[in-house]
Design a protein around this motif. Structure first.
Motif, PDB file in Angstrom:
ATOM      1  N   GLU A   1      10.837   3.846   3.102  1.00 52.94           N
ATOM      2  CA  GLU A   1      10.114   3.682   4.358  1.00 52.94           C
ATOM      3  C   GLU A   1       9.802   5.032   4.981  1.00 52.94           C
ATOM      4  O   GLU A   1      10.395   6.058   4.628  1.00 52.94           O
ATOM      5  CB  GLU A   1      10.910   2.823   5.338  1.00 52.94           C
ATOM      6  N   ARG A   2       8.850   5.006   5.906  1.00 54.11           N
ATOM      7  CA  ARG A   2       8.455   6.215   6.631  1.00 54.11           C
ATOM      8  C   ARG A   2       8.071   5.814   8.047  1.00 54.11           C
ATOM      9  O   ARG A   2       7.409   4.784   8.247  1.00 54.11           O
ATOM     10  CB  ARG A   2       7.257   6.858   5.924  1.00 54.11           C
ATOM     11  N   GLU A   3       8.459   6.610   9.023  1.00 55.30           N
ATOM     12  CA  GLU A   3       8.124   6.284  10.414  1.00 55.30           C
ATOM     13  C   GLU A   3       6.712   6.752  10.729  1.00 55.30           C
ATOM     14  O   GLU A   3       6.278   7.823  10.296  1.00 55.30           O
ATOM     15  CB  GLU A   3       9.116   6.935  11.370  1.00 55.30           C
TER      16      GLU A   3
ATOM     17  N   SER B   1       5.399   4.659  -4.275  1.00 54.98           N
ATOM     18  CA  SER B   1       4.515   5.594  -4.984  1.00 54.98           C
ATOM     19  C   SER B   1       3.109   5.044  -5.147  1.00 54.98           C
ATOM     20  O   SER B   1       2.224   5.751  -5.637  1.00 54.98           O
ATOM     21  CB  SER B   1       5.105   5.933  -6.352  1.00 54.98           C
ATOM     22  N   ASP B   2       2.885   3.797  -4.725  1.00 47.60           N
ATOM     23  CA  ASP B   2       1.554   3.187  -4.840  1.00 47.60           C
ATOM     24  C   ASP B   2       0.638   3.524  -3.676  1.00 47.60           C
ATOM     25  O   ASP B   2      -0.563   3.235  -3.725  1.00 47.60           O
ATOM     26  CB  ASP B   2       1.672   1.651  -4.931  1.00 47.60           C
ATOM     27  N   VAL B   3       1.210   4.107  -2.620  1.00 51.55           N
ATOM     28  CA  VAL B   3       0.405   4.375  -1.424  1.00 51.55           C
ATOM     29  C   VAL B   3       0.698   5.778  -0.892  1.00 51.55           C
ATOM     30  O   VAL B   3       1.758   6.346  -1.149  1.00 51.55           O
ATOM     31  CB  VAL B   3       0.668   3.342  -0.303  1.00 51.55           C
ATOM     32  N   LEU B   4      -0.261   6.291  -0.141  1.00 46.34           N
ATOM     33  CA  LEU B   4      -0.079   7.573   0.527  1.00 46.34           C
ATOM     34  C   LEU B   4       0.954   7.424   1.635  1.00 46.34           C
ATOM     35  O   LEU B   4       0.942   6.450   2.386  1.00 46.34           O
ATOM     36  CB  LEU B   4      -1.420   8.009   1.123  1.00 46.34           C
ATOM     37  N   ASP B   5       1.859   8.385   1.732  1.00 44.01           N
ATOM     38  CA  ASP B   5       2.814   8.376   2.837  1.00 44.01           C
ATOM     39  C   ASP B   5       2.086   8.517   4.172  1.00 44.01           C
ATOM     40  O   ASP B   5       1.193   9.369   4.294  1.00 44.01           O
ATOM     41  CB  ASP B   5       3.768   9.564   2.698  1.00 44.01           C
ATOM     42  N   PRO B   6       2.437   7.739   5.185  1.00 41.57           N
ATOM     43  CA  PRO B   6       1.876   7.970   6.522  1.00 41.57           C
ATOM     44  C   PRO B   6       2.204   9.382   6.997  1.00 41.57           C
ATOM     45  O   PRO B   6       3.333   9.854   6.833  1.00 41.57           O
ATOM     46  CB  PRO B   6       2.579   6.927   7.386  1.00 41.57           C
TER      47      PRO B   6
END
Length: 285
Positions: free
Chosen positions: A80-82, A92-97
């Motif tokens: 997860e990422r805030e 790894s399928d999406v760009l990190d926010p």
């Protein structure tokens, strides 16, 4: 990291190992990953520092530190990422926010909107945030990646906006119908010759199609600008995140497309970050 060790000893050894591997801010990462391994909040790590690590926790921590040492992003290890005060599931399928994308959110929320379109929605952090912040709005998010669509749908469920979020697999506007008060996008804008300059975390662990167009970094803006006016309601707005050197070129594309009030908005560091444009007519939001 040989047991038995206290949590403090394990964390110090992990930080040294990450530092030797060239990881930026190794002490922070060692602390965050220990909290994850121990399944506690990072703020509570100090409380367990004097205690011996449970063998299961030590084993999980060893695995996490080993992966971080080869530059797997912390967000992927945590899952997860805030972003804008909310936690989003990532992979790894999406760009990190990114924190800089929050200025696009601020610009979008500066005016009300009833219907929003997110082009290339990735994790869904933009669409989901806008729907969460604007409880009466509905939205459509599209992405060429099926895996990204699944990740975005999961985040819509996580933040309870799924009844108002339509997620579709689409090559830009191909599966889009109707008009929108607001169109947003954070498309791939890294030029191919800039890819080698990215960090090992980004270059090795984030989807290339979300980072670069394989050309000059402007292909997505050309595709969007050629059709965006058709999908904007009268008075509707478009907000496109850009690389810091692309403002003038992308702004000119929107002007050529017939949009008005076109301007480039800076991020908190003063770098060009978002290009704004408006369709002619009165705002119907």
């Amino acid at each position: 990291m040989n047991a038995p060790q206290t949590a403090a000893q394990a964390m110090a050894a992990a930080a040294a190992r990450l530092r030797a591997a060239g990881v930026p801010d190794p002490a922070r990462d060692a602390r965050v990953l220990l909290a994850h391994a121990a399944r506690i909040e990072a703020s509570r790590v100090t409380l367990i520092a004097p205690e011996d690590l449970d063998p299961d926790v030590a084993e999980r921590y060893e695995q996490l530190i080993s992966l971080r040492a080869i530059r797997v992003p912390v967000s992927h290890l945590l899952g997860e990422r805030e972003f804008y005060g909310r936690r989003f599931k990532v992979s790894s399928d999406v760009l990190d926010p990114r924190p800089e994308t929050e200025c696009l959110i601020e610009a979008a929320l500066a005016e009300p909107f009833a219907r929003v379109l997110d082009l290339g929605l990735g994790s869904g952090c933009i669409l989901v945030t806008l729907l969460a912040e604007q409880p009466k709005a509905t939205g459509l998010g599209v992405d060429l990646s099926e895996a990204a669509c699944l990740q975005a749908s999961a985040n819509a469920v996580l933040h309870r906006v799924e009844p108002r979020a339509d997620v579709r697999q689409s090559d830009w506007f191909a599966q889009v119908e109707g008009q929108f008060d607001l169109i947003v996008s954070n498309p791939p804008y890294i030029a191919l010759d800039e890819m080698e300059g990215l960090s090992a975390e980004v270059r090795g662990h984030e989807p290339e199609m979300a980072l670069t167009d394989g050309a000059d970094g402007l292909s997505a803006y050309r595709a969007i600008s050629q059709q965006v006016a058709e999908y904007l309601a009268p008075g509707g707005r478009v907000l496109l995140e850009i690389g810091p050197t692309q403002g003038a070129q992308v702004a000119e594309m929107l002007r050529t497309a017939g949009l008005v009030d076109v301007r480039v908005l800076p991020d908190l560091d003063g770098r060009d970050r978002v290009v704004f444009g408006r369709n002619c007519g009165e705002n119907t939001a």
